[in-house]
Write an enzyme that holds these catalytic residues in place. Structure first.
Site, PDB file in Angstrom:
ATOM      1  N   ARG A  44      51.153 -39.726  -7.383  1.00 39.38           N
ATOM      2  CA  ARG A  44      51.184 -38.626  -8.374  1.00 39.38           C
ATOM      3  C   ARG A  44      50.113 -38.977  -9.075  1.00 39.38           C
ATOM      4  NH1 ARG A  44      54.702 -39.710 -12.025  1.00 39.38           N
ATOM      5  NH2 ARG A  44      56.382 -40.395 -10.496  1.00 39.38           N
ATOM      6  N   TYR A  96      49.164 -12.151 -14.824  1.00 42.21           N
ATOM      7  CA  TYR A  96      49.967 -12.683 -13.608  1.00 42.21           C
ATOM      8  C   TYR A  96      51.524 -12.577 -13.861  1.00 42.21           C
ATOM      9  CZ  TYR A  96      51.354 -15.188  -9.610  1.00 42.21           C
ATOM     10  OH  TYR A  96      52.420 -15.449  -8.414  1.00 42.21           O
ATOM     11  N   ASP A 167      42.043 -17.656 -16.559  1.00 44.48           N
ATOM     12  CA  ASP A 167      42.322 -17.691 -15.315  1.00 44.48           C
ATOM     13  C   ASP A 167      41.142 -16.954 -14.547  1.00 44.48           C
ATOM     14  OD1 ASP A 167      43.650 -17.330 -12.763  1.00 44.48           O
ATOM     15  OD2 ASP A 167      45.599 -17.058 -13.617  1.00 44.48           O
ATOM     16  N   LYS A 192      44.726 -18.755  -3.522  1.00 48.23           N
ATOM     17  CA  LYS A 192      43.916 -17.564  -3.219  1.00 48.23           C
ATOM     18  C   LYS A 192      42.718 -17.679  -2.736  1.00 48.23           C
ATOM     19  CE  LYS A 192      47.729 -16.061  -5.196  1.00 48.23           C
ATOM     20  NZ  LYS A 192      47.847 -15.712  -6.699  1.00 48.23           N
TER      21      LYS A 192
END
Ligand SMILES: *Cc1c(COP(=O)(O)O)cnc(C)c1O
Length: 378
Positions: A44, A96, A167, A192
């Site tokens: 992690r 978004y 972003d 994306k």
């Protein structure tokens, strides 16, 4: 190295000399017996495959630090976690859908205020509320491709002692590098364009600020949401072709814009800079291309269902940034959680069609759209 070369050579080889990094799946790493820790302890927190992807990401965005997350939303949530109760996050109007839910539902539950501003690029610094600690913008925005002046907003945010996060999912570092324009944090849904093949979810936050980077790594280790080794590998591989994919996608996008603008059954076409001359000038200044997401409004009496049902190989699906062309209706899909008033305020027409242009043959994309528009004819 220049951008396209960084994509291929932006990371050091692993110790075994592999030109591609190994996928290190181990959840834990054996430690020296003396009570100290080696670089890698537990997946992690640290993972070599993820570190390779992060090296390339930092290189192409011109950032000192890249912190990779399991999804774009995990990356955005980590940035939101930089705020405390009583702070305020200011965003532009058209963000978004997941960011909208985070800002309007989750943050207020934590006592963090949120405010939409449509005037971020022109507002005087002093008029942002005094408790503003973070500003988050998307430019070009989703889905109407509204352009916001990054350098100007950075000044406005900094004058209030707030950080600016951009972003940069739609533009990618190939076309726009917000850190160079004064932003403190850059966020990507690497699901994306960066991943680029519609087969991996990933997010990343980039910064030159050592303290913010430490905090983000701490959050990833503590809240979770770290990018898995396998997904890190997929992202690493996808990144290599970012420039060639986008070159082709932008070429195709130019053809589609031209085609849609020639149609009498299309009312309006949206692309970065299409909303005003001022926005076009800002986009030309801060970005080096149109990108490959556009939108359009068919004439009022066109049959939207017939359009969607006759798109041929173009899938009706949310998401963007893959090699395939996709069509979606933001008001019903990605932005379905917007209140009706906010859809209006953000200028998102209910019948807006968003197109994410892929790398197929441009003639085939245009033919498919023509067939669908003919089928939708009033
Ligand atoms: C898709 C997207 C996100 C969310 O990313 P996920 O990887 O799906 O969590 C955030 N911002 C923008 C602009 C996006 O397009």
């Amino acid at each position: 190295m220049r951008f396209s070369t960084q994509l291929i050579h932006g990371s050091t080889h692993s110790s075994d000399g592999g030109v591609m990094p190994a996928i290190q799946l181990s959840s834990t790493f054996a430690q020296p017996a003396d009570g100290t820790f080696d670089e890698f302890v537990y997946q992690r927190g640290h993972n070599p495959t993820r570190a390779s992807a992060e090296q390339v990401l930092a290189s192409i965005e011109g950032a000192r630090h890249a912190v990779a997350f399991a999804t774009g939303m995990a990356a955005i949530a980590a940035v939101a976690f930089l705020l405390r109760t009583g702070d305020r996050l200011v965003t532009n109007n058209s963000i978004y859908g997941g960011t909208y839910r985070l800002a309007t539902i989750e943050l207020p539950r934590q006592g963090i205020f949120h405010e939409f501003r449509s005037d971020l690029a022109t507002v005087e610094a002093g008029t942002l509320p005094a408790d503003t600690r973070g500003v988050l913008i998307e430019t070009p925005s989703n889905p109407i491709l509204e352009v916001t002046d990054i350098a100007r907003v950075a000044e406005t945010a900094h004058a209030r002692g707030a950080w600016l996060a951009v972003d940069n999912t739609f533009a990618t570092p190939y076309l726009q590098r917000p850190l160079e324009l004064g932003a403190d944090l850059v966020i990507h849904s690497a699901t994306k364009y960066l991943g680029g093949h519609g087969d991996v979810l990933a997010g990343v936050v980039l910064t030159n600020d050592d303290e913010l980077a430490d905090r983000l790594r701490f959050l990833r280790r503590t809240v979770g949401g770290a990018l898995s080794p396998f997904d890190s590998y997929s992202l690493f591989r996808g990144l290599k072709t970012l420039a060639v994919r986008l070159d082709r996608q932008q070429e195709n996008t130019g053809r589609v814009i031209e085609f849609l603008q020639s149609r009498e059954d299309v009312q309006r076409v949206y692309y970065p800079g299409s909303l005003s001359d001022e926005q076009a000038a800002i986009h030309a200044r801060q970005a080096s291309g149109v990108g490959a997401v556009i939108a359009f409004e068919p004439v009022e009496d066109a049959d939207l269902e017939a359009f969607l049902g006759n798109l041929g190989f173009i899938d009706h699906a949310v998401s963007l940034g893959g090699v395939e062309t996709l069509a979606s209706i933001p008001a019903r899909e990605t932005h379905a959680d917007y209140s009706e008033e906010h859809l209006l305020a953000a200028g998102i027409p209910p019948r807006l069609v968003r197109l994410a242009i892929g790398i197929e043959d441009a003639d085939d994309i245009v033919d498919a759209l023509r067939t669908a528009l003919e089928a939708a004819r009033p």
